[in-house]
Design an enzyme around this catalytic site. Structure first.
Site, PDB file in Angstrom:
ATOM      1  N   ASN A 116      -8.627  92.072  65.852  1.00  0.00           N
ATOM      2  CA  ASN A 116      -9.918  91.666  65.280  1.00  0.00           C
ATOM      3  C   ASN A 116     -10.751  90.971  66.354  1.00  0.00           C
ATOM      4  O   ASN A 116     -10.319  90.821  67.489  1.00  0.00           O
ATOM      5  CB  ASN A 116      -9.687  90.772  64.057  1.00  0.00           C
TER       6      ASN A 116
ATOM      7  N   ASP B  65      -3.551  90.556  58.497  1.00  0.00           N
ATOM      8  CA  ASP B  65      -2.916  90.552  57.172  1.00  0.00           C
ATOM      9  C   ASP B  65      -1.955  91.731  57.028  1.00  0.00           C
ATOM     10  O   ASP B  65      -1.029  91.687  56.227  1.00  0.00           O
ATOM     11  CB  ASP B  65      -3.989  90.634  56.077  1.00  0.00           C
TER      12      ASP B  65
ATOM     13  N   LYS C 284       3.271 107.751  72.399  1.00  0.00           N
ATOM     14  CA  LYS C 284       1.843 107.810  72.084  1.00  0.00           C
ATOM     15  C   LYS C 284       1.569 108.914  71.049  1.00  0.00           C
ATOM     16  O   LYS C 284       2.050 110.047  71.209  1.00  0.00           O
ATOM     17  CB  LYS C 284       1.065 108.086  73.377  1.00  0.00           C
TER      18      LYS C 284
ATOM     19  N   PRO D 187       3.542  88.354  57.538  1.00  0.00           N
ATOM     20  CA  PRO D 187       3.823  87.066  56.888  1.00  0.00           C
ATOM     21  C   PRO D 187       2.573  86.192  56.913  1.00  0.00           C
ATOM     22  O   PRO D 187       1.809  86.224  57.889  1.00  0.00           O
ATOM     23  CB  PRO D 187       4.918  86.461  57.767  1.00  0.00           C
ATOM     24  N   ASP D 188       2.348  85.424  55.845  1.00  0.00           N
ATOM     25  CA  ASP D 188       1.224  84.465  55.840  1.00  0.00           C
ATOM     26  C   ASP D 188       1.746  83.159  56.434  1.00  0.00           C
ATOM     27  O   ASP D 188       2.490  82.410  55.782  1.00  0.00           O
ATOM     28  CB  ASP D 188       0.702  84.267  54.416  1.00  0.00           C
ATOM     29  N   ILE D 189       1.380  82.905  57.682  1.00  0.00           N
ATOM     30  CA  ILE D 189       1.936  81.750  58.412  1.00  0.00           C
ATOM     31  C   ILE D 189       1.503  80.446  57.747  1.00  0.00           C
ATOM     32  O   ILE D 189       2.307  79.545  57.510  1.00  0.00           O
ATOM     33  CB  ILE D 189       1.464  81.788  59.890  1.00  0.00           C
TER      34      ILE D 189
ATOM     35  N   PHE E 229      -8.321  77.720  57.974  1.00  0.00           N
ATOM     36  CA  PHE E 229      -9.699  78.165  58.208  1.00  0.00           C
ATOM     37  C   PHE E 229      -9.969  79.338  57.275  1.00  0.00           C
ATOM     38  O   PHE E 229      -9.044  80.103  56.957  1.00  0.00           O
ATOM     39  CB  PHE E 229      -9.890  78.639  59.658  1.00  0.00           C
TER      40      PHE E 229
ATOM     41  N   LYS F 228      -3.208  78.586  48.521  1.00  0.00           N
ATOM     42  CA  LYS F 228      -2.225  78.368  49.598  1.00  0.00           C
ATOM     43  C   LYS F 228      -1.704  76.938  49.617  1.00  0.00           C
ATOM     44  O   LYS F 228      -0.921  76.573  50.493  1.00  0.00           O
ATOM     45  CB  LYS F 228      -2.850  78.708  50.955  1.00  0.00           C
TER      46      LYS F 228
END
Ligand code: CTP
Length: 411
Positions: free
Chosen positions: A207, A276, A286, A302-304, A320, A338
């Site tokens: 991203n 995500d 390749k 995993p959602d840290i 954030f 969360k």
């Protein structure tokens, strides 16, 4: 606090006596170091009278050097403040040149350096000055202002030195006296930057995160004397001085590095733009194209942040939320979902948020909120770290209530 006040040759030097007075009112011991061009704007006699110390200006002044050499002066300083700071002095510090006493002290000191730029708005906006400003910030120099408004040259724009009172307040908020930083003795773990999720040996999903906000938070936490561990995705930024940096690539690597560091942490700040989803199956070779469309199956990473917030005796946890719409609503729901102590929300899009030097954020916690107008990420980070410290101590039930000072770039 021992303050070396560097005064350089800008018209705002006429405000120097007022600045000295305000620094001394707050308990500062001020040693003035003037450049030759500053002497064109303000007299050493006036400054000696208000500072109560002989003015230093010449690197080769044998008598003054015998009393306190430039190296002793550099060691004596708890902070080196340059106000007004010209484009020239900023460029000199960036280059590492030391042709005079002030720049020699900047090179020889281990104390924090703060500069209050003052110059014509075209000079301030010149790409060379902006590049120098960025390098200084990346090296941990605190840039105070400049303000926006009418200028001595008759034009209007960004480049005015911020008012002496705001400079004095900011200097005393740097948390520079040893042991008095808001986060002295506290361990802060910060994640920053993007993650890369490999598709095959040459491609990945990632991203637009630059890591600037997380790195600015790390520098601001260091300025408050925290022990900082920065877990960084791939970014193009220099490592902040004094920070333990762990470089990672994927969300899974970042998850593991975070949990390795988190056990004795007091505060966790999750500024990374963690993927995500990742490809379910990473190809060993390749992928070759053909005439058909193709799809890649993705599975959740995993959602840290959520995993740290779920720890039984975990740290104070700050997330954030980067949103393109309904910023406040989405941020509040993430805070709740969360189970975070605090969330810092900002709008992202083509014109803001990612890979920019500026940001504006809204911060939410269970029973409060605070809004910060657009400011440079470094300034914002300083104020955010103060707020994090304030909420951290409030949550832990201690009395420490740090002051919150916003150094605005708008007068
Ligand atoms: N985060 C994390 N691990 C992930 C994803 C996000 O630690 N796998 C953290 C980010 O560092 C940030 C916060 O969670 O602090 C962002 O929350 P999230 O709900 O994941 O944001 P988005 O990915 O933007 O979610 P959505 O797509 O639902 O808007």
């Amino acid at each position: 606090m021992n303050i070396v006040l560097g005064i350089t040759g800008g018209i705002a030097a006429y405000k120097a006596p007022d600045l000295v007075r305000r620094l001394r009112e707050r308990g500062g011991d001020v040693q003035i170091v003037m450049t030759t061009s500053a002497e064109e704007f303000v007299t050493g006699t006036a400054l000696q009278a208000v500072s109560g110390r002989p003015i230093r200006s010449n690197l080769w002044d044998k008598e003054a050097e015998a009393a306190m050499s430039h190296i002793e002066l550099a060691r004596w300083a708890d902070v080196v403040l340059i106000a007004p700071a010209t484009a020239e002095v900023m460029a000199r510090i960036v280059s590492g040149g030391a042709p005079d006493l002030l720049t020699t002290i900047c090179l020889a000191t281990e104390a924090p350096i703060a500069v209050a730029p003052a110059m014509n708005h075209v000079m301030w906006n010149n790409p060379a000055t902006q590049a120098n400003r960025r390098v200084l910030e990346e090296r941990g120099v605190h840039i105070l202002g400049p303000g926006v408004g009418s200028q001595a040259c008759g034009e209007t724009g960004a480049g005015r030195m911020i008012e002496p009172d705001a400079i004095a307040t900011a200097v005393f908020d740097l948390g520079t006296s040893k042991g008095e930083g808001l986060l002295a003795g506290k361990k802060v773990v910060i994640t920053a930057g993007p993650t890369r999720e490999p598709i095959d040996p040459v491609r990945y999903i990632s991203n637009r995160s630059s890591g600037k906000m997380g790195y600015a938070m790390a520098r601001a936490a260091i300025a408050q004397e925290a022990d900082v561990v920065l877990i960084s995705g791939p970014v193009n930024l220099p490592e902040p001085a004094g920070v333990e940096v762990h470089s990672v690539l994927s969300a899974q690597d970042m998850y593991e590095a975070t949990h390795d560091a988190i056990e004795d942490a007091d505060i966790f700040i999750s500024a990374a733009a963690v993927a995500d989803y990742r490809p379910a199956d990473v190809k060993a070779q390749k992928i070759k194209k053909n005439d058909e469309s193709m799809s890649i199956e993705l599975v959740r990473c995993p959602d840290i942040l959520a995993s740290v917030a779920a720890l039984d005796t975990g740290p104070f946890t700050v997330g954030f939320a980067a949103e393109t719409e309904k910023v406040d609503d989405y941020a509040r729901s993430k805070l709740e979902k969360k189970k975070l102590d605090m969330i810092i929300a900002n709008r992202v899009g083509d014109d803001c948020g990612f890979d920019t030097d500026d940001n504006s954020v809204n911060v939410f916690w269970t029973d409060g909120e605070r809004r910060f107008p657009t400011a440079r990420k470094s300034e914002l980070a300083r104020n955010l770290i103060e707020l994090v410290a304030q909420r951290f101590y409030a949550a832990r039930g201690t009395d420490t209530q740090p002051r919150l000072t916003v150094v605005s770039n708008i007068e």
